[in-house]
Design an enzyme around this catalytic site. Sequence first.
Site, PDB file in Angstrom:
ATOM      1  N   HIS A 121      -5.290  -2.977  -2.928  1.00  0.00           N
ATOM      2  CA  HIS A 121      -4.802  -2.060  -3.846  1.00  0.00           C
ATOM      3  C   HIS A 121      -4.844  -2.744  -5.568  1.00  0.00           C
ATOM      4  CE1 HIS A 121      -4.153   0.913  -0.763  1.00  0.00           C
ATOM      5  NE2 HIS A 121      -3.755  -0.153  -0.143  1.00  0.00           N
ATOM      6  N   LYS A 127     -11.919   1.135  -1.870  1.00  0.00           N
ATOM      7  CA  LYS A 127     -10.648   1.839  -2.599  1.00  0.00           C
ATOM      8  C   LYS A 127     -11.171   1.773  -4.152  1.00  0.00           C
ATOM      9  CE  LYS A 127      -7.599   0.966   1.071  1.00  0.00           C
ATOM     10  NZ  LYS A 127      -7.134  -0.012   1.977  1.00  0.00           N
ATOM     11  N   SER A 160       0.768  -1.158   0.194  1.00  0.00           N
ATOM     12  CA  SER A 160       0.169  -0.105  -0.049  1.00  0.00           C
ATOM     13  C   SER A 160       0.922   1.218  -0.048  1.00  0.00           C
ATOM     14  CB  SER A 160      -0.958   0.073   1.101  1.00  0.00           C
ATOM     15  OG  SER A 160      -0.247  -0.314   2.478  1.00  0.00           O
TER      16      SER A 160
HETATM   17  C1  LIG Z   1      -6.973   0.012   3.293  1.00  0.00           C
HETATM   18  C2  LIG Z   1      -6.435  -1.427   3.407  1.00  0.00           C
HETATM   19  C3  LIG Z   1      -7.140  -2.189   4.431  1.00  0.00           C
HETATM   20  C4  LIG Z   1      -8.379  -1.825   5.157  1.00  0.00           C
HETATM   21  O1  LIG Z   1      -9.472  -1.962   4.452  1.00  0.00           O
HETATM   22  P1  LIG Z   1     -10.763  -1.183   5.033  1.00  0.00           P
HETATM   23  O2  LIG Z   1     -11.789  -1.781   4.181  1.00  0.00           O
HETATM   24  O3  LIG Z   1     -10.125   0.214   4.778  1.00  0.00           O
HETATM   25  O4  LIG Z   1     -10.836  -1.469   6.422  1.00  0.00           O
HETATM   26  C5  LIG Z   1      -6.585  -3.559   4.397  1.00  0.00           C
HETATM   27  N1  LIG Z   1      -5.426  -4.102   3.696  1.00  0.00           N
HETATM   28  C6  LIG Z   1      -4.946  -3.058   3.039  1.00  0.00           C
HETATM   29  C7  LIG Z   1      -3.631  -3.486   2.291  1.00  0.00           C
HETATM   30  C8  LIG Z   1      -5.207  -1.767   2.887  1.00  0.00           C
HETATM   31  O5  LIG Z   1      -4.474  -1.051   2.262  1.00  0.00           O
END
Ligand SMILES: *Cc1c(COP(=O)(O)O)cnc(C)c1O
Length: 414
Positions: free
Chosen positions: A220, A263, A192
């Site tokens: 991502h 995302k 990330s």
């Molecule tokens: C953002 C993220 C999460 C968490 O997901 P949410 O739905 O925002 O709680 C988990 N793993 C990774 C790699 C992330 O970037």
Amino acid sequence: MPSIPLFERELSELAQAHLLRHRREVSPLLPPADLSPDQEHVRGTTYVINGQTRLSFGGNDYLGLSQHPALILAAQQAAGRYGVGATASPSVCGHSPSHEALELELAAMVGLPRAVSFVSGYMANVGVIPALVGRGDAIFSDALNHACLIDGARLSRADVHVMPHGDLAALDAALQASTARRKLVLTDAVFSMDGNIANVPALLALCERHDAWLMVDDAHGFGVLGAHGEGTLAHWGITGRDGVSPEWQGRLHRLIYMATLGKAAGVAGAFVAGESTLVEWLVQKARTYMFATAAPAMLTEAVRASLRVIQEEGGRRQHLARLRDQLRDRLRTGLKLPRPWRLMPSETAIQPLIIGRNEDALAVMAHLDRQGLWVPAIRPPTVPPGTARLRISLSAAHTCAHVDALCQALSEAV
Ligand SMILES: *Cc1c(COP(=O)(O)O)cnc(C)c1O
């Protein structure tokens, strides 16, 4: 019990180390419903941040879907049909026809037998890992894994081996040396804060050799990678629209695939997919699934609309790739970056520019802010000390002119 003065002292220490996080009040420049065709370029890119209009490179809305009319309409219609709350956990009465349909669609899209949806990615990881391993078992976790994989590993009480980032030889040796009954390898699919893609085929082959499980967090990659946005598994040819490719069929039971829906998918939530029995086990045992109120159908219907857009509007991914190439060409060859600045080798929408010191990263962020651009500086503990960076996040909603403006402003920060 720590006292309030203790917290005060620690907070001021954080402030001195330039590590305090300041929340900003952020809203789209214009309500999505009010946008005219000539204002399309502001949708999903231009925000009012603490009262100032800014072009944002800060979100994870990689396809620009968070303000897509089809998703908004789906949420509105679902609120009319289902109301706004799911009223209970899925195993009591929170699992609607929309949740059921979504899980079928998610499984089909990623090419795995079954999927179960969670209200967030964080909840998925902290629920799934303890459901799979426990005391006496072993977890092998990449050093750059996301916080919620780390927390899930801790919560499981298994022995955690933090592995050097992407080091397959070290992982091979650690798996070989382990005498644990169950072994679980954890990795971000797309890291990330670095934007690089994990070598999932090699990891899966190692897991096969050492009788371990592989859990992949595709927060991502889902929506962005793969010909139709199916994510990192499709990117590597492990799965496709027709399911698991024959070459990987026998190893499928080793794989636990997790992705988030807040995302690139632009909404909220997450899901875990894999073998049917594995998914059934999670439905029965993952505590963050069993004991949390299900997501409102407004959200699951918006996600279903999002899945259609992701798969049908391939032009969004093509445009995103063009923006990425434009940015990388400009920053690597067109601009002379001062040392130790460097653009990470990333082929995804996440394009981190390493600055180094916390205060330098904050200064560049402040410079960009004055130019009307919002690019977050990411500091420890999110990234290793000495690698504070600008995390430039591209979106299909950006235009080439937006990327130009960013490169221009960066050249003036140098
Ligand atoms: C953002 C993220 C999460 C968490 O997901 P949410 O739905 O925002 O709680 C988990 N793993 C990774 C790699 C992330 O970037």
